[in-house]
Design an enzyme around this catalytic site. Structure first.
Site, PDB file in Angstrom:
ATOM      1  N   TYR A 130       0.815  -1.228   0.000  1.00 22.86           N
ATOM      2  CA  TYR A 130       0.000   0.000   0.000  1.00 22.86           C
ATOM      3  C   TYR A 130       0.843   1.269   0.000  1.00 22.86           C
ATOM      4  CZ  TYR A 130      -3.681  -3.264   1.562  1.00 22.86           C
ATOM      5  OH  TYR A 130      -4.547  -4.318   1.687  1.00 22.86           O
TER       6      TYR A 130
ATOM      7  N   HIS B  36       0.561 -11.787   2.216  1.00  9.55           N
ATOM      8  CA  HIS B  36      -0.502 -11.043   1.523  1.00  9.55           C
ATOM      9  C   HIS B  36      -1.237 -11.909   0.480  1.00  9.55           C
ATOM     10  CE1 HIS B  36      -1.609  -6.684   0.242  1.00  9.55           C
ATOM     11  NE2 HIS B  36      -2.638  -7.494   0.081  1.00  9.55           N
TER      12      HIS B  36
HETATM   13  N1  LIG Z   1      -5.571  -8.680   1.751  1.00  6.72           N
HETATM   14  C1  LIG Z   1      -5.906  -8.213   0.577  1.00  6.72           C
HETATM   15  O1  LIG Z   1      -5.524  -8.744  -0.492  1.00  6.72           O
HETATM   16  C2  LIG Z   1      -6.773  -6.989   0.498  1.00  6.72           C
HETATM   17  C3  LIG Z   1      -7.397  -6.642  -0.707  1.00  6.72           C
HETATM   18  C4  LIG Z   1      -8.223  -5.515  -0.726  1.00  6.72           C
HETATM   19  C5  LIG Z   1      -8.393  -4.763   0.434  1.00  6.72           C
HETATM   20  N2  LIG Z   1      -7.737  -5.097   1.586  1.00  6.72           N
HETATM   21  C6  LIG Z   1      -7.881  -4.297   2.836  1.00  6.72           C
HETATM   22  O2  LIG Z   1      -9.262  -4.138   3.116  1.00  6.72           O
HETATM   23  C7  LIG Z   1      -9.578  -2.752   3.226  1.00  6.72           C
HETATM   24  C8  LIG Z   1     -11.001  -2.461   2.829  1.00  6.72           C
HETATM   25  O3  LIG Z   1     -11.288  -2.912   1.521  1.00  6.72           O
HETATM   26  P1  LIG Z   1     -11.444  -1.919   0.273  1.00  6.72           P
HETATM   27  O4  LIG Z   1     -10.662  -0.714   0.522  1.00  6.72           O
HETATM   28  O5  LIG Z   1     -11.139  -2.749  -0.924  1.00  6.72           O
HETATM   29  O6  LIG Z   1     -13.019  -1.651   0.189  1.00  6.72           O
HETATM   30  P2  LIG Z   1     -14.225  -1.229   1.182  1.00  6.72           P
HETATM   31  O7  LIG Z   1     -13.721  -0.908   2.522  1.00  6.72           O
HETATM   32  O8  LIG Z   1     -15.270  -2.280   1.034  1.00  6.72           O
HETATM   33  O9  LIG Z   1     -14.787   0.067   0.457  1.00  6.72           O
HETATM   34  C9  LIG Z   1     -14.097   1.262   0.399  1.00  6.72           C
HETATM   35  C10 LIG Z   1     -14.914   2.228  -0.465  1.00  6.72           C
HETATM   36  O10 LIG Z   1     -16.192   2.421   0.119  1.00  6.72           O
HETATM   37  C11 LIG Z   1     -16.426   3.815   0.358  1.00  6.72           C
HETATM   38  N3  LIG Z   1     -17.062   3.926   1.687  1.00  6.72           N
HETATM   39  C12 LIG Z   1     -16.503   3.690   2.893  1.00  6.72           C
HETATM   40  N4  LIG Z   1     -17.384   3.850   3.882  1.00  6.72           N
HETATM   41  C13 LIG Z   1     -18.540   4.220   3.293  1.00  6.72           C
HETATM   42  C14 LIG Z   1     -19.837   4.539   3.791  1.00  6.72           C
HETATM   43  N5  LIG Z   1     -20.100   4.496   5.090  1.00  6.72           N
HETATM   44  N6  LIG Z   1     -20.802   4.906   2.891  1.00  6.72           N
HETATM   45  C15 LIG Z   1     -20.542   4.934   1.573  1.00  6.72           C
HETATM   46  N7  LIG Z   1     -19.341   4.629   1.030  1.00  6.72           N
HETATM   47  C16 LIG Z   1     -18.340   4.278   1.892  1.00  6.72           C
HETATM   48  C17 LIG Z   1     -15.068   4.465   0.328  1.00  6.72           C
HETATM   49  O11 LIG Z   1     -15.179   5.761  -0.218  1.00  6.72           O
HETATM   50  P3  LIG Z   1     -14.777   7.084   0.645  1.00  6.72           P
HETATM   51  O12 LIG Z   1     -13.279   7.025   0.814  1.00  6.72           O
HETATM   52  O13 LIG Z   1     -15.238   8.194  -0.231  1.00  6.72           O
HETATM   53  O14 LIG Z   1     -15.521   6.979   1.937  1.00  6.72           O
HETATM   54  C18 LIG Z   1     -14.291   3.581  -0.630  1.00  6.72           C
HETATM   55  O15 LIG Z   1     -14.505   3.958  -1.965  1.00  6.72           O
HETATM   56  C19 LIG Z   1      -8.510  -2.100   2.323  1.00  6.72           C
HETATM   57  O16 LIG Z   1      -8.424  -0.708   2.530  1.00  6.72           O
HETATM   58  C20 LIG Z   1      -7.294  -2.892   2.736  1.00  6.72           C
HETATM   59  O17 LIG Z   1      -6.815  -2.444   3.989  1.00  6.72           O
HETATM   60  C21 LIG Z   1      -6.945  -6.220   1.640  1.00  6.72           C
END
Ligand SMILES: NC(=O)c1ccc[n+]([C@@H]2O[C@H](COP(=O)([O-])OP(=O)(O)OC[C@H]3O[C@@H](n4cnc5c(N)ncnc54)[C@H](OP(=O)(O)O)[C@@H]3O)[C@@H](O)[C@H]2O)c1
Length: 280
Positions: free
Chosen positions: A56, A113
């Protein structure tokens, strides 16, 4: 269980004696001062779990935010070793570099990861265990591991594996891998738990949210934690930090849980596995 009783029961998920705070902050794509500010703010609001990764490119900022909160001792910080760094020598060097960027006493939870079939798992796990024995990390686990891989690593790891961090939300059926985690006593940590913003606007989640005075995102996260799954939603907006954390004061009925389960469909996966060497 009443909402009040379940509230305290669900603040942490325990795996092999280690307690993981149920709601963490995802930080993928958070950068620079925003990342520092959001990390610090999240901890002030009550988050006790922050998720980063070597990939990241924000470990420095996450560490700064954690230190700025003044609550380092209470916060669990996860980072992840990237799949190109799974050979023992690379892994050890990269973990020490992660710690230098984070500027913390130790990593709390270190994950592989993604699997990389080019490196024997036994070698990677040996290096992960060494990182734990030497105090660079308190606990170890995996991410994006399939059922077959979970069976394999739990046979060969000399140290307990605490979790599998996987894509998990109502639009994707992950029953098989969740069952495998339970069988191995591992926690499930849900990434993309609000389907990268796919939850808001969904009719079923909106309708159920309305009945509880909650948003669709809150219902989505509640559906996961009510199954004993840890969630790590990401947001770049301070006001949404609170919204995503404020999910302990209501309870979904069995009928609502079932209705949300019905949202899963064949093309629900968001994160593309095809970029990575596949192993399933
Ligand atoms: N291990 C892995 O391979 C892997 C892969 C993917 C992700 N991850 C981890 O998991 C975390 C979360 O997953 P993600 O970032 O893919 O997706 P997520 O948390 O499901 O969604 C994030 C998105 O949702 C929006 N959002 C957040 N809260 C909201 C709310 N209350 N209402 C409306 N929209 C909202 C955010 O926009 P705004 O910023 O505008 O709020 C952003 O665009 C990552 O940040 C990372 O740390 C790990």
């Amino acid at each position: 269980m009443t909402a009040k009783a379940s509230q305290s029961a669900m603040r942490t998920v325990e795996a092999k004696g280690f307690k993981i705070p149920t709601v963490g902050l995802g930080t993928w794509a958070l950068r620079g001062r925003d990342c520092v500010r959001l990390t610090e703010q999240a901890i002030r609001i009550g988050y006790r779990h922050i998720d980063t990764a070597q990939m990241y490119d924000n470990e420095r900022e996450v560490g700064e935010g954690v230190r700025a909160s003044g609550l380092r001792a209470e916060v669990m910080v996860t980072t992840k070793v990237q799949p190109t760094m799974l050979a023992p020598h690379d892994l050890e060097r990269s973990v020490k570099e992660s710690l230098a960027r984070l500027r913390l006493d130790a990593i709390d939870l270190l994950l592989i990861h993604w699997p990389n079939p080019r490196v024997p798992l036994a070698e990677t796990l040996g290096a992960m265990a060494k990182m734990k024995r030497e105090g660079h990390t308190r606990q170890i686990g995996v991410s994006n591991f399939t059922v077959a891989l979970l069976d394999e690593v739990n046979k060969i790891s000399s140290e307990p594996l605490i979790c599998d961090q996987i894509e998990c939300h109502p639009f994707l059926n992950q029953d098989k891998v969740i069952s495998a985690c339970r069988r191995h006593g591992m926690a499930v940590v849900a990434y993309s738990p609000i389907a990268r913003g796919g939850a808001p606007g969904n009719k079923v989640l909106e309708k159920i949210g309305k009945a509880h005075g909650k948003t669709a995102s809150q219902v989505c996260l509640r559906w996961l934690i009510q199954q004993g799954i840890v969630v790590i939603p990401r947001t770049s907006r301070v006001e949404r930090l609170k919204e995503n954390f404020d999910i302990f004061d209501f309870e979904l009925s069995n009928a609502e849980m079932r209705e949300i389960r019905g949202l899963a469909h064949g093309s629900g996966r968001i994160v593309d596995w095809t970029w990575s060497p596949r192993w399933d």
